[in-house]
Write a protein that holds these residues in place. Structure first.
Motif, PDB file in Angstrom:
ATOM      1  N   LEU A   1     -11.585 106.970   8.823  1.00  0.00           N
ATOM      2  CA  LEU A   1     -11.949 105.909   9.955  1.00  0.00           C
ATOM      3  C   LEU A   1     -13.496 105.284   9.542  1.00  0.00           C
ATOM      4  O   LEU A   1     -13.837 104.185  10.164  1.00  0.00           O
ATOM      5  N   GLN A   2     -14.271 106.207   9.245  1.00  0.00           N
ATOM      6  CA  GLN A   2     -15.752 105.920   9.064  1.00  0.00           C
ATOM      7  C   GLN A   2     -15.854 104.872   7.960  1.00  0.00           C
ATOM      8  O   GLN A   2     -16.531 103.738   8.120  1.00  0.00           O
ATOM      9  N   ARG A   3     -15.070 105.117   6.848  1.00  0.00           N
ATOM     10  CA  ARG A   3     -15.405 104.380   5.625  1.00  0.00           C
ATOM     11  C   ARG A   3     -14.766 102.812   6.146  1.00  0.00           C
ATOM     12  O   ARG A   3     -15.183 101.935   5.693  1.00  0.00           O
ATOM     13  N   ILE A   4     -13.442 102.961   6.865  1.00  0.00           N
ATOM     14  CA  ILE A   4     -13.101 101.461   7.245  1.00  0.00           C
ATOM     15  C   ILE A   4     -14.070 101.067   8.087  1.00  0.00           C
ATOM     16  O   ILE A   4     -14.387  99.589   7.889  1.00  0.00           O
ATOM     17  N   CYS A   5     -14.494 101.454   9.045  1.00  0.00           N
ATOM     18  CA  CYS A   5     -15.611 100.797  10.023  1.00  0.00           C
ATOM     19  C   CYS A   5     -16.892 100.185   9.291  1.00  0.00           C
ATOM     20  O   CYS A   5     -17.527  99.171   9.767  1.00  0.00           O
ATOM     21  N   TYR A   6     -17.277 101.249   8.558  1.00  0.00           N
ATOM     22  CA  TYR A   6     -18.613 100.820   7.727  1.00  0.00           C
ATOM     23  C   TYR A   6     -18.454  99.804   6.672  1.00  0.00           C
ATOM     24  O   TYR A   6     -19.529  99.186   6.285  1.00  0.00           O
ATOM     25  N   ASN A   7     -17.348  99.653   5.958  1.00  0.00           N
ATOM     26  CA  ASN A   7     -17.091  99.052   4.867  1.00  0.00           C
ATOM     27  C   ASN A   7     -16.391  97.623   4.845  1.00  0.00           C
ATOM     28  O   ASN A   7     -16.408  97.014   3.957  1.00  0.00           O
TER      29      ASN A   7
ATOM     30  N   ARG B   1     -10.064  94.833   9.414  1.00  0.00           N
ATOM     31  CA  ARG B   1     -10.520  96.210   9.823  1.00  0.00           C
ATOM     32  C   ARG B   1      -9.462  96.888  10.768  1.00  0.00           C
ATOM     33  O   ARG B   1      -9.055  97.897  10.535  1.00  0.00           O
ATOM     34  N   THR B   2      -8.979  96.023  11.667  1.00  0.00           N
ATOM     35  CA  THR B   2      -8.300  96.648  12.797  1.00  0.00           C
ATOM     36  C   THR B   2      -6.656  97.103  12.086  1.00  0.00           C
ATOM     37  O   THR B   2      -6.051  98.191  12.514  1.00  0.00           O
TER      38      THR B   2
ATOM     39  N   ASN C   1     -23.766 108.448  15.232  1.00  0.00           N
ATOM     40  CA  ASN C   1     -23.063 107.475  14.610  1.00  0.00           C
ATOM     41  C   ASN C   1     -22.478 106.441  16.077  1.00  0.00           C
ATOM     42  O   ASN C   1     -21.248 106.231  16.149  1.00  0.00           O
ATOM     43  N   PRO C   2     -23.490 105.612  16.665  1.00  0.00           N
ATOM     44  CA  PRO C   2     -23.248 104.958  17.648  1.00  0.00           C
ATOM     45  C   PRO C   2     -22.383 103.813  17.306  1.00  0.00           C
ATOM     46  O   PRO C   2     -21.262 103.388  18.276  1.00  0.00           O
ATOM     47  N   GLN C   3     -22.536 103.147  16.214  1.00  0.00           N
ATOM     48  CA  GLN C   3     -21.651 101.998  15.808  1.00  0.00           C
ATOM     49  C   GLN C   3     -20.329 102.321  15.579  1.00  0.00           C
ATOM     50  O   GLN C   3     -19.352 101.326  15.898  1.00  0.00           O
ATOM     51  N   LEU C   4     -20.156 103.612  15.159  1.00  0.00           N
ATOM     52  CA  LEU C   4     -18.612 103.887  14.879  1.00  0.00           C
ATOM     53  C   LEU C   4     -17.691 103.961  16.053  1.00  0.00           C
ATOM     54  O   LEU C   4     -16.751 103.330  16.007  1.00  0.00           O
ATOM     55  N   GLY C   5     -18.164 104.413  17.184  1.00  0.00           N
ATOM     56  CA  GLY C   5     -17.571 104.472  18.462  1.00  0.00           C
ATOM     57  C   GLY C   5     -17.299 103.080  18.904  1.00  0.00           C
ATOM     58  O   GLY C   5     -15.974 102.777  19.365  1.00  0.00           O
ATOM     59  N   ILE C   6     -18.228 102.133  18.912  1.00  0.00           N
ATOM     60  CA  ILE C   6     -18.177 100.788  19.267  1.00  0.00           C
ATOM     61  C   ILE C   6     -17.157 100.112  18.513  1.00  0.00           C
ATOM     62  O   ILE C   6     -16.069  99.274  19.007  1.00  0.00           O
ATOM     63  N   SER C   7     -16.918 100.186  17.154  1.00  0.00           N
ATOM     64  CA  SER C   7     -16.105  99.692  16.224  1.00  0.00           C
ATOM     65  C   SER C   7     -14.504  99.924  16.526  1.00  0.00           C
ATOM     66  O   SER C   7     -13.804  99.417  16.477  1.00  0.00           O
ATOM     67  N   LEU C   8     -14.462 101.614  16.647  1.00  0.00           N
ATOM     68  CA  LEU C   8     -13.157 102.168  16.889  1.00  0.00           C
ATOM     69  C   LEU C   8     -12.618 101.344  18.251  1.00  0.00           C
ATOM     70  O   LEU C   8     -11.498 101.216  18.409  1.00  0.00           O
ATOM     71  N   GLN C   9     -13.500 101.232  19.179  1.00  0.00           N
ATOM     72  CA  GLN C   9     -13.142 100.947  20.546  1.00  0.00           C
ATOM     73  C   GLN C   9     -12.460  99.533  20.744  1.00  0.00           C
ATOM     74  O   GLN C   9     -11.677  99.235  21.076  1.00  0.00           O
ATOM     75  N   ALA C  10     -13.242  98.658  19.948  1.00  0.00           N
ATOM     76  CA  ALA C  10     -12.956  97.210  19.946  1.00  0.00           C
ATOM     77  C   ALA C  10     -11.629  97.199  19.085  1.00  0.00           C
ATOM     78  O   ALA C  10     -10.897  96.384  19.537  1.00  0.00           O
ATOM     79  N   SER C  11     -11.375  97.905  18.152  1.00  0.00           N
ATOM     80  CA  SER C  11     -10.133  97.809  17.381  1.00  0.00           C
ATOM     81  C   SER C  11      -8.932  98.470  18.103  1.00  0.00           C
ATOM     82  O   SER C  11      -7.681  97.824  18.224  1.00  0.00           O
ATOM     83  N   LEU C  12      -9.337  99.598  18.599  1.00  0.00           N
ATOM     84  CA  LEU C  12      -8.242 100.037  19.596  1.00  0.00           C
ATOM     85  C   LEU C  12      -7.938  99.232  20.535  1.00  0.00           C
ATOM     86  O   LEU C  12      -6.601  99.067  21.213  1.00  0.00           O
ATOM     87  N   PHE C  13      -8.733  98.513  21.267  1.00  0.00           N
ATOM     88  CA  PHE C  13      -8.599  97.528  22.443  1.00  0.00           C
ATOM     89  C   PHE C  13      -7.479  96.445  21.956  1.00  0.00           C
ATOM     90  O   PHE C  13      -6.594  96.290  22.524  1.00  0.00           O
ATOM     91  N   GLN C  14      -7.771  96.003  20.767  1.00  0.00           N
ATOM     92  CA  GLN C  14      -6.999  94.778  19.991  1.00  0.00           C
ATOM     93  C   GLN C  14      -5.582  95.597  19.919  1.00  0.00           C
ATOM     94  O   GLN C  14      -4.567  94.773  20.103  1.00  0.00           O
ATOM     95  N   ILE C  15      -5.365  96.951  19.333  1.00  0.00           N
ATOM     96  CA  ILE C  15      -4.249  97.437  19.161  1.00  0.00           C
ATOM     97  C   ILE C  15      -3.295  97.600  20.233  1.00  0.00           C
ATOM     98  O   ILE C  15      -2.207  97.093  20.298  1.00  0.00           O
TER      99      ILE C  15
ATOM    100  N   TYR D   1      -5.782  89.457  15.999  1.00  0.00           N
ATOM    101  CA  TYR D   1      -6.866  90.483  15.558  1.00  0.00           C
ATOM    102  C   TYR D   1      -8.247  89.685  14.972  1.00  0.00           C
ATOM    103  O   TYR D   1      -9.267  90.112  15.358  1.00  0.00           O
ATOM    104  N   ASN D   2      -7.815  88.344  14.520  1.00  0.00           N
ATOM    105  CA  ASN D   2      -8.976  87.721  14.050  1.00  0.00           C
ATOM    106  C   ASN D   2      -9.685  86.813  15.380  1.00  0.00           C
ATOM    107  O   ASN D   2     -10.923  86.378  15.188  1.00  0.00           O
TER     108      ASN D   2
END
Length: 310
Positions: A37-43, A50-51, A95-109, A236-237
């Motif tokens: 999940l970190q590799r996905i969000c950071y790369n 991403r989502t 890792n503050p940005q990781l939580g933000i990125s995961l949250q945004a994608s999970l909201f989309q899902i 998702y886009n």
């Protein structure tokens, strides 16, 4: 015997690939210090790429907590992300940005799942001429598309002027229920100039087709793209967080306008070729949506619907 050997071979190939992939993920985590999940969000940049990767990672995780995240209630998304970070032994403060990125994608899902349910509810609700809200929507559709012409009666041949088949439009909504009416009215009200132009063109002898009936048919096409998951790329886009009904309706407007252009360019002999042209158009849209960077009508505006590469 050959069939049996093929099945056995496929099973062992699947087993080998699954074990190999998990082993590879373990090695990569040890080397990089990052979980998948970190590799996905950071790369990978925000959006469908991403989502979709996050969705796949959670779905095929061996952990039930990760799997259940896909069906989390929107109100529980933030808590779900906290639980995942705890499970992965990731410090959210470092890792503050990781939580933000995961949250945004999970909201989309979870938002996509909610949108499918909302659209399905509208599709299953039949048009009821005794329901004043349904009748009001239908009258709004007439007044928007025929502002200078008054209906002589609720049952009238005039309905054919906006592309219904008979004297009473209620019979035409059977396949898509209220969803068809909602989409037609949204198109007429939110992109009125384009809707009026498409209606005008549809009445010309050279490219004649029934505007309302085609709108209901294109609603069916949009619905099939949604429930099959093909629209995830687009939504998702374009939806920063939760996709909504308005996103779906904007997509319908795009499809309606693009099908109209496609119909004119294809130049069919008559309306009997509709199914052929529709199938051809459907295949084209599916090909476009296979590109994870593709978005239909990314910035919806009246008479300014287009397809872009992000």
């Amino acid at each position: 015997m050959k069939h049996y050997l093929r099945v056995v071979t496929q099973f062992f190939v699947f087993l080998y690939c699954k074990c190999l992939w998990r082993g590879l993920k373990f090695v990569i985590r040890k080397v990089t210090g990052w979980c998948e999940l970190q590799r996905i969000c950071y790369n990978i940049k925000p959006g469908a790429r991403r989502t979709l990767k996050i969705e796949s990672s959670l779905r095929y995780s061996k952990n039930e907590l990760c799997q259940s995240a896909l069906s989390a209630h929107p109100d529980r998304v933030e808590k779900t992300i906290d639980n995942i970070l705890t499970l992965k032994k990731i410090n959210p403060d470092s890792n503050p940005q990781l939580g933000i990125s995961l949250q945004a994608s999970l909201f989309q899902i979870v938002g996509y799942r909610g949108l499918v349910a909302e659209v399905e509810t509208l599709r299953r609700e039949p048009y009821d001429f005794e329901n004043p809200d349904h009748e009001e929507m239908l009258m709004k559709l007439w007044k928007t598309l025929r502002p200078d012409s008054s209906l002589t009666g609720r049952i009238s041949k005039q309905w054919c002027e906006i592309g219904f088949q008979g004297n009473d439009p209620k019979t035409d909504f059977r396949g898509m229920g209220l969803l068809g009416l909602h989409n037609l009215l949204y198109f007429a009200e939110h992109d009125k100039a384009t809707a009026l132009q498409v209606l005008y063109d549809s009445l010309q002898p050279k490219h004649r087709y029934s505007f309302a009936i085609v709108g209901i048919n294109i609603t069916d096409l949009a619905y099939s793209l949604l429930v099959s998951g093909a629209l995830k790329t687009h939504l998702y886009n374009v939806a920063p967080e939760m996709p909504s009904l308005s996103h779906f309706q904007q997509t319908f407007c795009y499809l309606m306008q693009e099908f109209h252009r496609f119909w004119i360019e294809d130049d069919p002999c008559d309306i009997m070729e509709f199914n052929r042209v529709r199938s051809k158009f459907h295949r084209r849209v599916l090909r476009q949506l296979k590109n994870p960077d593709m978005a239909l009508c990314p910035h919806f505006a009246a008479s300014d619907l287009h397809l872009v590469n992000l």
